[in-house]
Design an enzyme around this catalytic site. Structure first.
Site, PDB file in Angstrom:
ATOM      1  N   SER A 176       3.444  -6.094 -10.277  1.00 29.38           N
ATOM      2  CA  SER A 176       2.967  -4.738  -9.977  1.00 29.38           C
ATOM      3  C   SER A 176       4.056  -3.754 -10.363  1.00 29.38           C
ATOM      4  O   SER A 176       5.242  -4.121 -10.396  1.00 29.38           O
ATOM      5  CB  SER A 176       2.688  -4.615  -8.472  1.00 29.38           C
ATOM      6  OG  SER A 176       2.467  -3.264  -8.109  1.00 29.38           O
ATOM      7  N   TYR A 179       4.802  -6.288   0.241  1.00 31.09           N
ATOM      8  CA  TYR A 179       4.129  -6.289  -1.066  1.00 31.09           C
ATOM      9  C   TYR A 179       5.151  -6.084  -2.179  1.00 31.09           C
ATOM     10  O   TYR A 179       5.198  -6.847  -3.151  1.00 31.09           O
ATOM     11  CB  TYR A 179       3.067  -5.181  -1.089  1.00 31.09           C
ATOM     12  CG  TYR A 179       2.206  -5.179  -2.336  1.00 31.09           C
ATOM     13  CD1 TYR A 179       1.171  -6.095  -2.493  1.00 31.09           C
ATOM     14  CD2 TYR A 179       2.423  -4.256  -3.358  1.00 31.09           C
ATOM     15  CE1 TYR A 179       0.375  -6.093  -3.632  1.00 31.09           C
ATOM     16  CE2 TYR A 179       1.638  -4.244  -4.494  1.00 31.09           C
ATOM     17  CZ  TYR A 179       0.613  -5.165  -4.628  1.00 31.09           C
ATOM     18  OH  TYR A 179      -0.170  -5.161  -5.768  1.00 31.09           O
TER      19      TYR A 179
HETATM   20  N1  LIG Z   1      -5.458  -2.643  -8.120  1.00 28.68           N
HETATM   21  C1  LIG Z   1      -4.227  -2.201  -8.226  1.00 28.68           C
HETATM   22  O1  LIG Z   1      -3.980  -0.990  -8.184  1.00 28.68           O
HETATM   23  C2  LIG Z   1      -3.087  -3.161  -8.459  1.00 28.68           C
HETATM   24  C3  LIG Z   1      -1.874  -2.643  -8.909  1.00 28.68           C
HETATM   25  C4  LIG Z   1      -0.824  -3.527  -9.161  1.00 28.68           C
HETATM   26  C5  LIG Z   1      -0.987  -4.880  -8.958  1.00 28.68           C
HETATM   27  N2  LIG Z   1      -2.179  -5.344  -8.501  1.00 28.68           N
HETATM   28  C6  LIG Z   1      -2.314  -6.792  -8.337  1.00 28.68           C
HETATM   29  O2  LIG Z   1      -3.349  -7.236  -9.195  1.00 28.68           O
HETATM   30  C7  LIG Z   1      -3.873  -8.465  -8.697  1.00 28.68           C
HETATM   31  C8  LIG Z   1      -5.387  -8.408  -8.699  1.00 28.68           C
HETATM   32  O3  LIG Z   1      -5.801  -7.452  -7.744  1.00 28.68           O
HETATM   33  P1  LIG Z   1      -7.124  -6.577  -7.918  1.00 28.68           P
HETATM   34  O4  LIG Z   1      -6.704  -5.209  -8.223  1.00 28.68           O
HETATM   35  O5  LIG Z   1      -8.066  -7.249  -8.808  1.00 28.68           O
HETATM   36  O6  LIG Z   1      -7.657  -6.596  -6.395  1.00 28.68           O
HETATM   37  P2  LIG Z   1      -8.893  -7.351  -5.715  1.00 28.68           P
HETATM   38  O7  LIG Z   1      -8.647  -7.284  -4.259  1.00 28.68           O
HETATM   39  O8  LIG Z   1     -10.157  -6.793  -6.232  1.00 28.68           O
HETATM   40  O9  LIG Z   1      -8.782  -8.859  -6.238  1.00 28.68           O
HETATM   41  C9  LIG Z   1      -7.877  -9.776  -5.693  1.00 28.68           C
HETATM   42  C10 LIG Z   1      -8.564 -11.126  -5.620  1.00 28.68           C
HETATM   43  O10 LIG Z   1      -7.607 -12.072  -5.136  1.00 28.68           O
HETATM   44  C11 LIG Z   1      -8.273 -12.907  -4.203  1.00 28.68           C
HETATM   45  N3  LIG Z   1      -7.321 -13.487  -3.255  1.00 28.68           N
HETATM   46  C12 LIG Z   1      -6.552 -12.832  -2.363  1.00 28.68           C
HETATM   47  N4  LIG Z   1      -5.861 -13.697  -1.627  1.00 28.68           N
HETATM   48  C13 LIG Z   1      -6.186 -14.938  -2.078  1.00 28.68           C
HETATM   49  C14 LIG Z   1      -5.786 -16.246  -1.712  1.00 28.68           C
HETATM   50  N5  LIG Z   1      -4.931 -16.454  -0.703  1.00 28.68           N
HETATM   51  N6  LIG Z   1      -6.290 -17.295  -2.400  1.00 28.68           N
HETATM   52  C15 LIG Z   1      -7.186 -17.093  -3.403  1.00 28.68           C
HETATM   53  N7  LIG Z   1      -7.611 -15.874  -3.785  1.00 28.68           N
HETATM   54  C16 LIG Z   1      -7.111 -14.806  -3.117  1.00 28.68           C
HETATM   55  C17 LIG Z   1      -9.247 -11.978  -3.503  1.00 28.68           C
HETATM   56  O11 LIG Z   1     -10.283 -12.691  -2.819  1.00 28.68           O
HETATM   57  C18 LIG Z   1      -9.747 -11.130  -4.648  1.00 28.68           C
HETATM   58  O12 LIG Z   1     -10.877 -11.697  -5.285  1.00 28.68           O
HETATM   59  C19 LIG Z   1      -3.243  -8.661  -7.325  1.00 28.68           C
HETATM   60  O13 LIG Z   1      -2.135  -9.545  -7.460  1.00 28.68           O
HETATM   61  C20 LIG Z   1      -2.739  -7.282  -6.973  1.00 28.68           C
HETATM   62  O14 LIG Z   1      -1.644  -7.320  -6.080  1.00 28.68           O
HETATM   63  C21 LIG Z   1      -3.232  -4.520  -8.238  1.00 28.68           C
END
Ligand SMILES: NC(=O)c1ccc[n+]([C@@H]2O[C@H](COP(=O)([O-])OP(=O)(O)OC[C@H]3O[C@@H](n4cnc5c(N)ncnc54)[C@H](O)[C@@H]3O)[C@@H](O)[C@H]2O)c1
Length: 280
Positions: A154, A167
């Site tokens: 991130s 985080y």
């Molecule tokens: N959306 C943002 O702004 C953003 C920014 C930077 C980084 N991220 C990172 O991107 C990645 C994807 O996030 P996203 O934006 O798609 O959010 P999201 O919440 O839509 O998707 C995350 C997915 O991970 C799954 N998950 C969470 N914990 C889990 C576990 N213990 N075992 C298996 N699956 C699990 C959830 O069920 C979900 O389907 C994450 O690592 C998040 O930290 C997101």
């Protein structure tokens, strides 16, 4: 003919959001997909993580490209479950060429008030979860002398984050893990990189909990209020909307998974609409 014809990609957190977009983008270019997600809410995560049918929808989207998609319900915190998912996917699809260790979550709040269990949960999902996925596929990739590993860190893995220490720490940790894995696995023709998304258009940020976390002074905060706080006035970096489409993150995944990136390893790619301009 797609760039990933004959390749298999395993993606954690593939039920929705970025993980689903990565599955679709890789399948569109010919990859078969192993889509892994959890099927229940982790009780101390304060926003809705997953919904019934998420993985089925990912599979349906992948199958539109005539690619195979096996779905596995597993918690990335549980190494045995991820290992079984990877092993059974290898017997079903033949191999795993690409790992996208993408699952992630957060629990907010000041360090002085944080329950130790909440700290541990976030580190377990984000950092240990990426380790577990790499650990599960690395022996197989070493045996085949080929692999592409991409972890989702991130922009917050590049600086401190008030009320999101666990985080930020977990995402910094992913970058350290990726750089270490790149050193160990490079000699086996396995590349390892991280992607640092900025603020992406998914439900992990578009929820009432995060709106309130960033804007405790507002009665009904909006997503735009969150964006202003996150970018701290630097919205000139992001001319259209503050939330980056998932497809733009998937393009970076596709690049790192491709032969074009065969000499790219141990690095990070920021897809943050200028967010990275604020850090090293
Ligand atoms: N959306 C943002 O702004 C953003 C920014 C930077 C980084 N991220 C990172 O991107 C990645 C994807 O996030 P996203 O934006 O798609 O959010 P999201 O919440 O839509 O998707 C995350 C997915 O991970 C799954 N998950 C969470 N914990 C889990 C576990 N213990 N075992 C298996 N699956 C699990 C959830 O069920 C979900 O389907 C994450 O690592 C998040 O930290 C997101």
């Amino acid at each position: 003919m797609g760039s990933f014809d004959g390749k298999v990609a395993m993606i954690t957190g593939a039920g929705r959001g970025q993980g689903r977009a990565h599955a679709i983008a890789l399948a569109e270019q010919g990859a078969d997909i192993v889509a892994i997600d959890i099927d229940h809410q982790i009780t101390n995560v304060p926003y809705s993580m997953t919904s019934p049918g998420d993985l089925d929808e990912t599979r349906a989207q992948v199958e539109k490209f005539d690619r195979r998609c096996v779905t596995k319900i597993a918690d990335v915190r549980d190494f045995a479950a991820i290992d079984v998912a990877a092993t059974s996917a290898i017997s079903e699809l033949g191999q795993i060429d690409i790992l996208v260790a993408n699952a992630g979550a957060y629990i907010g709040g000041p360090i002085a008030d944080t329950a130790v269990e909440d700290w541990t949960t976030v580190i377990d999902i984000n950092l240990n979860g990426v380790f577990n996925a790499i650990r599960a596929v690395a022996p197989h990739m070493i045996e085949r002398q080929y692999g592409r590993i991409i972890a989702t860190a991130s922009g917050m893995g590049r600086h401190g984050a008030e009320n999101l220490a666990s985080y930020a720490a977990s995402k910094w940790g992913i970058i350290g893990l990726v750089k270490s894995a790149a050193k160990e696995l490079g000699r086996h023709s396995i590349t390892v990189n991280a992607i640092n998304p900025g603020m992406v258009d998914t439900l992990i940020v578009k929820n009432d909990y995060l709106r309130g976390l960033y804007n405790p002074e507002l009665e009904n905060p909006t997503d735009e209020d969150v964006a202003k706080k996150v970018y701290q006035g630097n919205l000139h970096y992001i001319p259209d909307v503050p939330f980056i489409p998932v497809e733009d993150i998937a393009k970076a995944v596709v690049y790192l998974a491709s032969d074009d990136a065969r000499y790219v390893s141990g690095g990070t790619i920021d897809v943050g609409a200028g967010y990275a301009a604020n850090h090293m």
